[in-house]
Design an enzyme around this catalytic site. Structure first.
Site, mmCIF file in Angstrom:
data_model
loop_
_atom_site.group_PDB
_atom_site.id
_atom_site.type_symbol
_atom_site.label_atom_id
_atom_site.label_comp_id
_atom_site.label_asym_id
_atom_site.label_seq_id
_atom_site.Cartn_x
_atom_site.Cartn_y
_atom_site.Cartn_z
ATOM 1 N N LYS A 190 0.821 -1.219 0.000
ATOM 2 C CA LYS A 190 0.000 0.000 0.000
ATOM 3 C C LYS A 190 0.852 1.266 0.000
ATOM 4 O O LYS A 190 2.005 1.262 0.406
ATOM 5 C CB LYS A 190 -0.960 -0.045 1.185
ATOM 6 C CG LYS A 190 -1.976 -1.197 1.012
ATOM 7 C CD LYS A 190 -3.385 -0.786 1.249
ATOM 8 C CE LYS A 190 -4.352 -1.881 0.858
ATOM 9 N NZ LYS A 190 -5.284 -2.211 1.937
ATOM 10 N N ARG A 214 -3.760 -10.050 4.892
ATOM 11 C CA ARG A 214 -4.148 -10.114 3.470
ATOM 12 C C ARG A 214 -2.961 -9.640 2.639
ATOM 13 O O ARG A 214 -2.559 -8.483 2.742
ATOM 14 C CB ARG A 214 -5.374 -9.218 3.262
ATOM 15 C CG ARG A 214 -5.942 -9.240 1.862
ATOM 16 C CD ARG A 214 -7.153 -8.309 1.774
ATOM 17 N NE ARG A 214 -7.716 -8.302 0.439
ATOM 18 C CZ ARG A 214 -7.241 -7.579 -0.567
ATOM 19 N NH1 ARG A 214 -6.208 -6.802 -0.395
ATOM 20 N NH2 ARG A 214 -7.811 -7.659 -1.756
#
Ligand code: PMM
Length: 280
Positions: free
Chosen positions: A228, A262
């Site tokens: 991210k 995740r």
């Protein structure tokens, strides 16, 4: 097939501690932020899912709608055309691990559960589609409730919080009560602070630093930090070169009590967890 709920309670044979599960990401999208277009044929997505399992993924998360900032929404029909053949193909190949469907649409969730999925992962915490909670209650499936400020089209427009940790926790507990009122079992609700969903880097880092407060709710906590932008901002690395950043953040999340991580690279995360748990 092992239930996702049972899997969460399996302690590590090495340390006796409960290991976080690793959820491998299968994005069947042309435009996801890190792997858009790489697995958008059924065959490519199937092969990617099988590789994630061979690498040790405990769960697969299949998604057909990009939720990157500014992403255009797809119709449920387009989304289903992407994900359903992949879930069916995974089951036809004998895949036994739980499969989660990453969707905000109840019709997609229902069709995915019919096709062999076990878990619904809703980045809108079941606020996007009013039918989502009753569907999950009726199907007795695990529902992942994620915090997001706004929606993917506007979530990065000056997000503001007075106390991000408290606000995210209180919001998710409110969604838990809505889900329970709709008939969902409390223990089937997993919570996710929504790293990079309507948050500045400082908000994301505070949420990981204080992840224990979310874990203290007693609900399994899922953390999705892989590749991210807030991690890339720390090292200046582009999205295709953020594996060390992702592993470091995932390990911190694990040590703070996350039950599920995740990730894009399941094998790397499993190896890092194995070492961290032996040494911790
Ligand atoms: N992140 C993305 C998509 N789905 N679901 C949950 N529960 N948590 C997340 O952090 C999350 C998610 C965006 O990442 P991707 O485009 O690489 O899938």
């Amino acid at each position: 097939m092992a239930s996702p709920l049972d899997l969460l309670r399996v302690p590590s044979p090495v340390t006796g501690l409960t290991l976080p599960l690793v959820m491998g990401i299968v994005n069947v999208t042309p435009d996801s932020f890190s792997d858009g277009g790489r697995h958008d044929s059924v065959q490519a997505a199937l092969e990617h899912g099988l590789k994630l399992i061979a690498d040790g993924a405990d769960i697969l998360d299949v998604g057909g709608e990009s939720t990157r900032p500014g992403a255009a929404p797809v119709t449920p029909e387009q989304e289903q055309a992407r994900v359903l053949p992949v879930i069916r193909a995974l089951r036809a190949q004998g895949v036994k691990v739980p499969v989660s469907i990453d969707t905000r649409n109840a019709s997609t969730a229902r069709a995915a559960l019919d096709a062999g999925a076990d878990i619904v992962n809703d980045v809108s915490a079941a606020t996007h589609d009013p039918r989502m909670l009753s569907l999950c209650a009726e199907r007795h499936c695990v529902l992942i409730l994620m915090h997001m400020k706004g929606d993917p089209t506007n979530m990065q427009q000056e997000p503001r919080y007075d106390d991000v940790v408290r606000e995210v926790r209180d919001y998710l507990l409110g969604r838990v009560e809505a889900a329970v009122a709709a008939g969902c079992a409390r223990e089937a609700l997993w919570l996710d602070p929504g790293f990079c969903f309507g948050k500045l880097p400082e908000h994301n880092f505070a949420l990981v630093r204080s992840l224990g407060e979310l874990c203290a709710t007693g609900h399994p906590v899922l953390l999705g930090v892989s590749r991210k932008s807030s991690l890339g901002g720390l090292t200046g690395r582009p999205v295709e070169d953020r594996e060390p950043e992702s592993l470091a953040a995932g390990l911190i999340g694990a040590l703070k009590g996350a039950s599920v991580l995740r990730v894009h690279e399941a094998g790397w995360m499993k190896r890092a967890l194995r070492v961290a748990q032996a040494l911790w």
